[in-house]
Design a protein around this motif. Structure first.
Motif, PDB file in Angstrom:
ATOM      1  N   GLY A  43       0.447  -1.429   0.197  1.00 24.28           N
ATOM      2  CA  GLY A  43      -0.119   0.041  -0.406  1.00 24.28           C
ATOM      3  C   GLY A  43       0.463   1.189   0.090  1.00 24.28           C
ATOM      4  O   GLY A  43       0.719   2.859   0.752  1.00 24.28           O
ATOM      5  N   ILE A  47      -4.360   0.619  -1.874  1.00 27.21           N
ATOM      6  CA  ILE A  47      -4.384  -0.636  -1.604  1.00 27.21           C
ATOM      7  C   ILE A  47      -4.039  -1.780  -2.166  1.00 27.21           C
ATOM      8  O   ILE A  47      -4.751  -1.635  -3.485  1.00 27.21           O
ATOM      9  N   LYS A  49      -4.972  -5.126  -2.190  1.00 27.30           N
ATOM     10  CA  LYS A  49      -5.381  -6.429  -1.708  1.00 27.30           C
ATOM     11  C   LYS A  49      -6.263  -7.828  -1.909  1.00 27.30           C
ATOM     12  O   LYS A  49      -6.695  -6.953  -3.146  1.00 27.30           O
ATOM     13  N   GLU A  93      -9.511   3.217   3.551  1.00 27.77           N
ATOM     14  CA  GLU A  93      -9.557   2.027   2.667  1.00 27.77           C
ATOM     15  C   GLU A  93      -8.875   1.112   2.863  1.00 27.77           C
ATOM     16  O   GLU A  93      -9.301  -0.421   2.977  1.00 27.77           O
ATOM     17  N   ALA A  94      -8.153   0.905   3.528  1.00 32.50           N
ATOM     18  CA  ALA A  94      -7.561  -0.366   4.458  1.00 32.50           C
ATOM     19  C   ALA A  94      -8.699  -0.755   5.149  1.00 32.50           C
ATOM     20  O   ALA A  94      -8.417  -2.304   5.128  1.00 32.50           O
ATOM     21  N   GLN A  97     -11.546  -2.109   3.909  1.00 34.24           N
ATOM     22  CA  GLN A  97     -11.077  -3.929   3.134  1.00 34.24           C
ATOM     23  C   GLN A  97     -10.089  -4.912   4.012  1.00 34.24           C
ATOM     24  O   GLN A  97      -9.454  -5.484   4.063  1.00 34.24           O
ATOM     25  N   VAL A  99      -7.884  -4.151   6.443  1.00 30.61           N
ATOM     26  CA  VAL A  99      -6.496  -4.964   6.636  1.00 30.61           C
ATOM     27  C   VAL A  99      -5.796  -4.384   7.603  1.00 30.61           C
ATOM     28  O   VAL A  99      -6.025  -3.030   7.829  1.00 30.61           O
ATOM     29  N   LEU A 102      -0.543  -1.857   6.691  1.00 27.72           N
ATOM     30  CA  LEU A 102      -0.644  -1.473   5.241  1.00 27.72           C
ATOM     31  C   LEU A 102       1.048  -1.718   5.543  1.00 27.72           C
ATOM     32  O   LEU A 102       1.753  -0.630   5.536  1.00 27.72           O
ATOM     33  N   ILE A 140      -2.216   7.678   8.359  1.00 26.10           N
ATOM     34  CA  ILE A 140      -2.733   6.148   8.043  1.00 26.10           C
ATOM     35  C   ILE A 140      -2.784   5.204   9.380  1.00 26.10           C
ATOM     36  O   ILE A 140      -4.862   4.525   9.580  1.00 26.10           O
TER      37      ILE A 140
END
Length: 810
Positions: A43, A47, A49, A93-94, A97, A99, A102, A140
């Motif tokens: 990332g 991202i 993934k 966004e992580a 999803q 996550v 990152l 982040i």
């Protein structure tokens, strides 16, 4: 320790299992203790993934995510607040999803322009890179997940990256290659650090006690988790002793058994393992909190796309604007030429590839603008093949235009993870097209798309040069907004553009070809070299034009800061990036001519003036003293320089600084190249004086049998005929694929096979091949084919039988 109660309930085998991945992207779980899997995903600028089969080379498509501009692009914004915003959007966004970690940002120094992964790194300056990286990390981690700053450390070439030994002196290591990491850890508070593939002064980085314990843990106070780069574990137990908690990807339990055995044998204590488990559990539980309850599994695609556009707009660099050809006047007749206009080059290649949620296209956008678009021609073939018909068609179109927008740059197969560039040039077919276009229409504005520095001998053939770098999914619109004046460009280069590659300081020592790479240039990378050695460059570090002009005045230096006034004296609203450099007037300790120690970005309306301040900090006057083995300050007068680039200083004052009275670390007569800054041809004896020891042998010892850390490429010297034949087949396949135009596939052979050490066969196959089986392969390679084959098959049967027993017991 925070989690003693949980750790006390764990078996030794369970503790060891947490030290390696469960599969390619997930960590192990222990359900009975409420320890779930963590998911780690690439990332740096979005991202990645993967929904299906996992890989580390960007082959398989990932779940759609916003593709922001790459690090090399955003670095040109010099805007830490923008970095924090981008980090926050990526972090959101992580979370969507699911996550936990990152894998980014990447902050290795741009030691040499040809490093194939420079597009993924910020700068040639450690202070600049560290500050931007810290802002990304803060953004982040504001969502409760972890960033993972990488690749720690001194990973500045892609060729043989898994085996190369980086030979660098301690002062250069500290001042140039670790300072950005120090800022990222201390200011960014990164919860995770990724160790690099390479050796550092003889030891793999994740086994290097000096790097991992004495500096990262003891000096910087890092109490988070260190994870290997994928397949980057050499000796698992040595890595654990150094404090490298997590090995990725899975080895199907093979290295877990090594850890257990090492504890039984007394090589490592269970208490030391418990400390590593405690750190990993802390990462587990702190990042897992964000997924408790109802988790938002979507995000506003359009809002995130707009943020990507904003990031690109602030990062675009205007490098030339002869006769004020830009911004384009209303109703100007425009011809658009170049493959990159229709098929944008907007990101790098390899593990950072993002599957964008949407992708702006120049040819769609240009029709919406207040200009007259008379047509598009491809002009050249993307991967370098000469096409006279395309060139002629482009010239015919250009003849009828007022201005030609020419989209050129480097392709995806040229800038890629796992490979270094072979030169700094644009493809010849693009340069030939430019010269032909200039014959029929001199009003050319070049839109450049690439992630690293290039030579520009053709620059006199263009009137405008807009460098978009790799500007992400919204880059096409951002560039058109700059070209048409809707946005005033404010980006400035975060790396120097030399006239030719031969002018670069590491030219004679990049990349390391066999065993090691020597950093003979020492402190003098980038502008530190060009300014000190008085070498002319195409564009200096920090350079960038605007549609307006700025005036500097009224410098005022105090003990804690420098203040000055910036005024917008032009006709456009715009942003200026002011840069603080320092120069020591003393000649007792060699230093670069100037060093960046601060920067600020100021947005001003026409006629507006503002006093701005740049504070001094603990890094402003320091240097690393190899005699006292710590940071010191030299008593001296220092020039306080305020510039628009490293080569354009607008204001100057002098400040006397009382130092720490440390012992003199050098004898000037022994290090003439470094005291003069002329380090392009440092002799081995002088480098050894700087290093404080002999340099290691840089060539392979071809008399020895090949082992775990030798590469597949070394099969050319193998005693086994089958191994030599395999090498020839690999090299032929690479040549043939390039010949027929399959350059990306050819690159994969170099990345995933040619430069891979033998241990990578075990470390990267998820348990399909284990180390005992690898021993059989090495026997075959070293001339004992049938003996090795029997060994391989025997160990394979053992492994399969063991796996069947595990399945039966479960």
């Amino acid at each position: 320790m925070k989690y003693t109660e949980i750790i006390d309930k764990m078996t030794l085998e369970e503790k060891a299992s947490l030290m390696s991945g469960k599969d390619f992207w997930q960590t192990e779980n222990i359900d009975r203790l409420g320890i779930n899997n963590m998911f780690l995903a690439d990332g740096p600028h979005g991202i990645r993934k993967q929904a299906e089969a996992a890989d580390h080379l960007g082959l398989n498509e990932s779940i759609p995510a916003t593709c922001f501009p790459t690090a090399a692009t955003v670095a040109n914004s010099w805007n830490t607040e923008l970095g924090k915003e981008i980090g926050s959007f990526i972090g959101a966004e992580a979370v969507a999803q699911k996550v936990n970690v990152l894998l980014g940002p990447g902050i290795n120094m741009k030691r040499d322009p040809l490093c194939g992964r420079n597009f993924e790194y910020f700068s040639e300056d450690p202070y600049h890179a560290g500050k931007i990286a810290a802002s990304y990390i803060q953004g982040i981690q504001s969502h409760g997940i972890s960033a993972c700053v990488k690749h720690f450390a001194v990973n500045n070439q892609e060729e043989r990256r898994m085996t190369i030994d980086t030979v660098v002196d301690e002062r250069t290591l500290r001042e140039i290659y670790l300072t950005a990491f120090e800022i990222a850890v201390k200011e960014g508070q990164s919860k995770t650090v990724m160790s690099s593939y390479n050796r550092l002064n003889g030891e793999y980085t994740n086994e290097n006690i000096h790097l991992m314990q004495e500096i990262l843990r003891d000096e910087w106070g890092f109490d988070g988790v260190v994870v290997t780069d994928w397949g980057g574990s050499n000796d698992r137990v040595a890595g654990l002793i150094a404090g490298n908690e997590l090995e990725m990807p899975t080895t199907a339990g093979e290295t877990d058994k090594e850890i257990v055995k090492a504890i039984y044998d007394g090589i490592i204590s269970e208490d030391a393992l418990n400390v590593c488990v405690d750190r990993l559990l802390d990462l587990h539980f702190t990042t897992e909190k964000v997924f408790e309850g109802e988790v938002k599994t979507s995000f506003d695609i359009e809002k995130h796309h707009q943020q990507a556009q904003k990031a690109a707009e602030e990062s675009i660099v205007l490098l030339k604007n002869e006769d004020n050809i830009l911004p384009l006047s209303k109703d100007t007749k425009i011809a658009t030429i170049g493959d990159f206009a229709k098929n944008p080059r907007y990101q790098g290649a390899g593990s950072s590839i993002v599957n964008p949620t949407k992708l702006d296209n120049t040819l769609d956008i240009i029709e919406e603008l207040p200009i007259t678009h008379i047509g598009y021609e491809q002009g050249f073939e993307r991967y370098g093949k000469r096409n006279k018909k395309m060139m002629n068609n482009a010239c015919q179109l250009a003849e009828n235009a007022d201005v030609v927008l020419l989209y050129i740059g480097l392709d995806e197969a040229t800038e890629a993870e796992g490979l270094d560039r072979s030169n700094m040039r644009l493809p010849e077919n693009q340069v030939e097209l430019l010269h032909e276009l200039h014959q029929v229409n001199p009003n050319i504005v070049t839109i450049l798309s690439c992630g690293s520095a290039i030579e520009m001998p053709w620059i006199d053939k263009v009137k405008g040069l807009v460098h978009g770098y790799l500007s992400g999914q919204a880059g096409a619109r951002a560039i058109m907004n700059v070209v048409t004046g809707q946005v005033n460009p404010s980006g400035k280069l975060a790396e120097t553009y030399p006239l030719t590659y031969k002018d670069t300081p590491a030219y004679q020592h990049f990349p390391g070809k066999e065993v090691s790479v020597e950093y003979r240039e020492g402190l003098f990378i980038g502008y530190r070299y060009y300014d000190s050695a008085k070498v002319d460059v195409r564009f200096p570090f920090g350079y960038g034009l605007s549609y307006t002009e700025f005036e500097y005045s009224d410098i005022d230096v105090t003990d804690n800061q420098v203040a000055f006034t910036i005024k917008n004296v032009g006709d456009y609203a715009g942003a200026e990036i002011a840069q603080l450099y320092i120069h020591s007037q003393s000649d007792q300790i060699f230093r670069p001519e100037k060093e960046l120690k601060g920067f600020t970005k100021v947005f001003l309306q026409p006629g507006e003036a503002r006093q701005v301040t740049i504070p001094f900090d603990d890094k402003t006057f320091r240097y690393f003293n190899v005699q006292s083995n710590k940071w010191e300050i030299e008593s001296a007068s220092y020039d306080i320089l305020i510039g628009t680039s490293s080569a354009d200083i607008k204001l100057k004052d002098t400040k006397l600084i009382k130092g720490t009275d440390a012992p003199q670390p050098y004898h000037k007569a022994e290090l003439p190249s470094y005291y003069h800054g002329k380090v392009a041809d440092v002799k081995q004896s002088e480098f050894e004086t700087l290093l404080g020891r002999k340099v290691p042998e840089s060539s392979w010892d071809r008399s020895k049998p090949l082992g775990y850390n030798d590469t597949i490429a070394q099969c050319q010297y193998a005693k086994g005929m089958v191994a030599r034949l395999a090498f020839r087949l690999i090299t032929f396949s690479h040549w043939f694929l390039r010949k027929i135009g399959k350059r990306e596939t050819a690159n994969l052979i170099m990345m995933s096979v040619y430069h891979m050490p033998f241990r990578g066969i075990a470390r990267m196959t998820g348990g399909v091949v284990n180390m005992p089986m690898l021993d059989g392969i090495l026997k075959m390679v070293n001339g004992h084919f049938f003996k090795g084959l029997r060994h391989f098959l025997r160990e394979r049967r053992k492994m399969l039988k063991s796996q069947q027993q595990v399945v039966g017991n479960s």
